[in-house]
Design a protein around this motif. Structure first.
Motif, short mmCIF file in Angstrom:
data_model
loop_
_atom_site.label_atom_id
_atom_site.label_comp_id
_atom_site.label_asym_id
_atom_site.label_seq_id
_atom_site.Cartn_x
_atom_site.Cartn_y
_atom_site.Cartn_z
N GLU A 1 -49.41 102.63 6.02
CA GLU A 1 -50.20 101.99 7.11
C GLU A 1 -51.39 103.03 7.75
OE1 GLU A 1 -46.93 101.22 9.77
OE2 GLU A 1 -46.44 99.39 8.74
N ALA A 2 -51.23 104.45 7.65
CA ALA A 2 -52.06 105.20 8.06
C ALA A 2 -53.28 105.08 7.13
CB ALA A 2 -51.54 106.64 7.95
N ARG A 3 -53.26 104.85 5.86
CA ARG A 3 -54.39 104.57 5.16
C ARG A 3 -54.99 103.10 5.28
NH1 ARG A 3 -51.29 108.45 3.92
NH2 ARG A 3 -52.17 110.31 2.76
N GLY A 4 -54.53 102.32 6.14
CA GLY A 4 -55.09 101.03 6.42
C GLY A 4 -54.45 99.80 5.72
N MET A 5 -53.49 100.11 5.09
CA MET A 5 -52.61 98.95 4.44
C MET A 5 -51.73 98.48 5.66
SD MET A 5 -52.10 100.01 0.75
CE MET A 5 -52.29 101.84 0.89
N GLN A 6 -51.24 97.12 5.46
CA GLN A 6 -50.28 96.45 5.98
C GLN A 6 -49.41 95.86 5.32
OE1 GLN A 6 -52.23 94.16 9.27
NE2 GLN A 6 -53.76 95.57 9.56
N GLN A 7 -48.17 95.45 5.93
CA GLN A 7 -47.11 94.57 5.12
C GLN A 7 -47.60 93.27 4.99
OE1 GLN A 7 -43.24 94.59 6.53
NE2 GLN A 7 -42.52 93.14 5.31
N HIS A 8 -47.50 92.67 4.07
CA HIS A 8 -47.92 91.17 3.90
C HIS A 8 -47.00 90.48 3.03
CE1 HIS A 8 -52.27 91.81 4.64
NE2 HIS A 8 -52.21 92.71 4.01
N GLY A 9 -45.69 90.40 3.96
CA GLY A 9 -44.76 89.57 3.26
C GLY A 9 -43.74 90.45 2.42
N GLY A 10 -43.12 89.75 1.47
CA GLY A 10 -42.26 90.41 0.63
C GLY A 10 -41.17 89.30 -0.16
N TRP A 11 -40.29 89.80 -0.94
CA TRP A 11 -39.66 89.14 -1.59
C TRP A 11 -38.21 89.46 -1.45
CZ3 TRP A 11 -42.64 89.23 -6.91
CH2 TRP A 11 -43.88 88.56 -6.58
N GLU A 12 -37.32 88.69 -1.42
CA GLU A 12 -35.76 88.82 -1.53
C GLU A 12 -35.53 89.43 -2.91
OE1 GLU A 12 -34.42 89.21 1.52
OE2 GLU A 12 -34.48 87.41 2.60
N ARG A 13 -34.89 90.58 -2.88
CA ARG A 13 -34.14 91.18 -4.20
C ARG A 13 -32.70 90.58 -4.35
NH1 ARG A 13 -37.43 92.25 -8.13
NH2 ARG A 13 -38.01 94.34 -8.50
N ILE A 14 -32.12 89.91 -5.23
CA ILE A 14 -31.11 89.20 -5.66
C ILE A 14 -30.57 89.84 -6.78
CG2 ILE A 14 -31.17 87.26 -3.79
CD1 ILE A 14 -31.85 85.75 -6.36
N TYR A 15 -29.40 89.99 -6.84
CA TYR A 15 -28.70 90.24 -8.24
C TYR A 15 -27.13 89.67 -8.47
CZ TYR A 15 -25.74 93.43 -5.87
OH TYR A 15 -24.58 93.81 -4.68
N ARG A 16 -26.81 89.83 -9.80
CA ARG A 16 -25.51 89.43 -9.92
C ARG A 16 -25.03 90.14 -11.35
NH1 ARG A 16 -23.38 85.97 -13.63
NH2 ARG A 16 -22.39 84.47 -12.16
N ARG B 1 -26.15 87.79 -5.03
CA ARG B 1 -25.88 88.57 -4.01
C ARG B 1 -27.21 89.20 -3.69
NH1 ARG B 1 -20.97 91.78 -6.09
NH2 ARG B 1 -22.11 91.57 -7.95
N LEU B 2 -27.56 88.99 -2.20
CA LEU B 2 -28.67 89.66 -1.59
C LEU B 2 -28.62 91.11 -1.55
CD1 LEU B 2 -31.03 88.02 0.81
CD2 LEU B 2 -30.82 90.14 1.14
N ALA B 3 -29.50 91.82 -1.96
CA ALA B 3 -29.52 93.45 -2.08
C ALA B 3 -30.49 93.79 -0.66
CB ALA B 3 -30.16 93.95 -3.19
N TYR B 4 -31.78 93.17 -0.74
CA TYR B 4 -32.50 93.76 0.54
C TYR B 4 -33.94 93.14 0.26
CZ TYR B 4 -33.84 96.62 -3.84
OH TYR B 4 -34.06 97.01 -4.87
N LEU B 5 -34.77 92.93 1.37
CA LEU B 5 -36.20 92.62 1.45
C LEU B 5 -37.09 93.59 0.72
CD1 LEU B 5 -38.18 90.05 2.04
CD2 LEU B 5 -38.50 91.50 4.16
N ARG B 6 -37.79 93.44 -0.39
CA ARG B 6 -38.71 94.11 -0.69
C ARG B 6 -40.18 93.92 -0.28
NH1 ARG B 6 -40.68 94.45 -7.18
NH2 ARG B 6 -41.53 92.47 -6.28
N SER B 7 -40.56 95.01 0.58
CA SER B 7 -42.03 94.45 1.38
C SER B 7 -43.10 94.93 0.48
CB SER B 7 -41.74 95.42 2.48
OG SER B 7 -40.86 95.17 3.47
N HIS B 8 -44.00 94.24 1.00
CA HIS B 8 -45.38 94.33 -0.05
C HIS B 8 -46.69 94.56 1.02
CE1 HIS B 8 -43.61 91.20 -2.95
NE2 HIS B 8 -43.11 92.28 -3.04
#
Length: 310
Positions: A131-146, A294-301
């Motif tokens: 963020e200090a370099r001007g980037m922002q979070q633009h959504g993300g995807w839920e990481r799932i696994y089994r 199962r859901l592990a986490y949200l990976r932010s982009h």
């Protein structure tokens, strides 16, 4: 007595709790790394299969420095092709490393590179550096696994009994049908990747599937199984919830992938929900829960806003 005082006498109604439509587990950092490495391995193998003339025309490349992997493509502004796959995953990132990657993309003329971040990336202040370099979070995807727990013998997503059995068919892509599969993907994403895609058909570790309705391709999804048994599911189209309103066809493909993957020796399956919802409810979550994910986490982009890309 004041109105405010009367309101304080009203019974307190506890907020309603929402139960997500998928099992959620707090994964360890080691499992998080295994999840991320599974996708990175798939992309490394996919890029190794890219025809040299196609890669040269598109300015397509993948690079690595130790465990760190990033992609570059000068002609296709697609997130997968201009992103740092795993910064801060296998070891703590540094600001010098981040600045060197940004300099690489500027030199290549890439205005909007992408960086992934998840709750386990190190250091935790990596997002602040972005963020200090001007980037922002633009959504993300839920990481799932089994894991490799078998599915019930009975189909989880049976076809509609009102539709003839031969009307809706899931089939594995073969060299004979590779062009149908690749053309469908390119048409949906408006990409020129057919020469690359067809090079993945018949390649060791890759399994590609099409769902046809009355002979026409309606949906696709692929599975890459690495030598260690870690399997990544992707190259899906149309993306349910984004490119298509229905989740049913993708669920049928997902079931075939899991069944075939287990039979082929897959031990860990990794996939994404690309249309995340705040309450983690909806058909994508329910379908993957039925498939044992199962859901592990949200990976932010993270990336630049278009107006700030220069």
């Amino acid at each position: 007595m004041s109105t405010a005082a009367l309101s304080e006498l009203q019974p307190v109604v506890p907020p309603q709790t929402h139960v997500p439509d998928i099992a959620i587990e707090e994964v360890s950092r080691d499992l998080s790394r295994a999840i991320e490495r599974t996708e990175v391995a798939a992309w490394l193998d996919a890029y190794a299969a890219a025809p040299a003339d196609f890669a040269a025309r598109q300015g397509l490349s993948i690079a690595r420095d130790g465990d760190l992997v990033w992609t570059t493509c000068m002609t296709i502004p697609f997130i997968h092709f201009n992103c740092v796959k795993n910064i801060g995953v296998d070891g703590p990132a540094t600001e010098e490393q981040l600045d060197a990657l940004l300099a690489h993309y500027r030199a290549a003329g890439i205005m909007r590179p992408w960086f992934y971040s998840n709750p386990h990336t190190e250091p935790s202040r990596l997002r602040c550096w972005l963020e200090a370099r001007g980037m922002q979070q633009h959504g993300g995807w839920e990481r799932i696994y089994r894991d490799a727990t078998p599915l019930p013998d009975k189909p989880l997503f049976p076809a509609d009994p009102l539709i003839p059995v031969d009307d809706l068919v899931v089939e594995e892509v073969t060299p004979r049908t590779a062009s149908d599969w690749a053309s469908f993907i390119d048409a949906r994403y408006r990409l020129p990747t057919s020469p690359w895609l067809t090079a993945l058909v018949g390649r060791r570790g890759w399994h590609h599937y099409m769902l046809r309705r009355r002979g026409a391709v309606e949906a696709v999804r692929s599975l890459f199984i690495g030598p260690d048994g870690a399997a990544w599911s992707g190259i899906d189209a149309p993306v349910p919830g984004i490119m298509a309103p229905s989740f049913d066809l993708d669920a049928m493909l997902g079931e075939r992938l899991v069944r075939d993957g287990i039979a082929a020796g897959a031990k860990l399956f990794v996939a994404d929900i690309e249309a995340p919802r705040p309450d983690r409810d909806g058909p994508a979550y329910r379908n993957y829960d039925r498939l044992g994910f199962r859901l592990a986490y949200l990976r932010s982009h993270y990336s630049y806003l278009p107006a700030n890309s220069s």
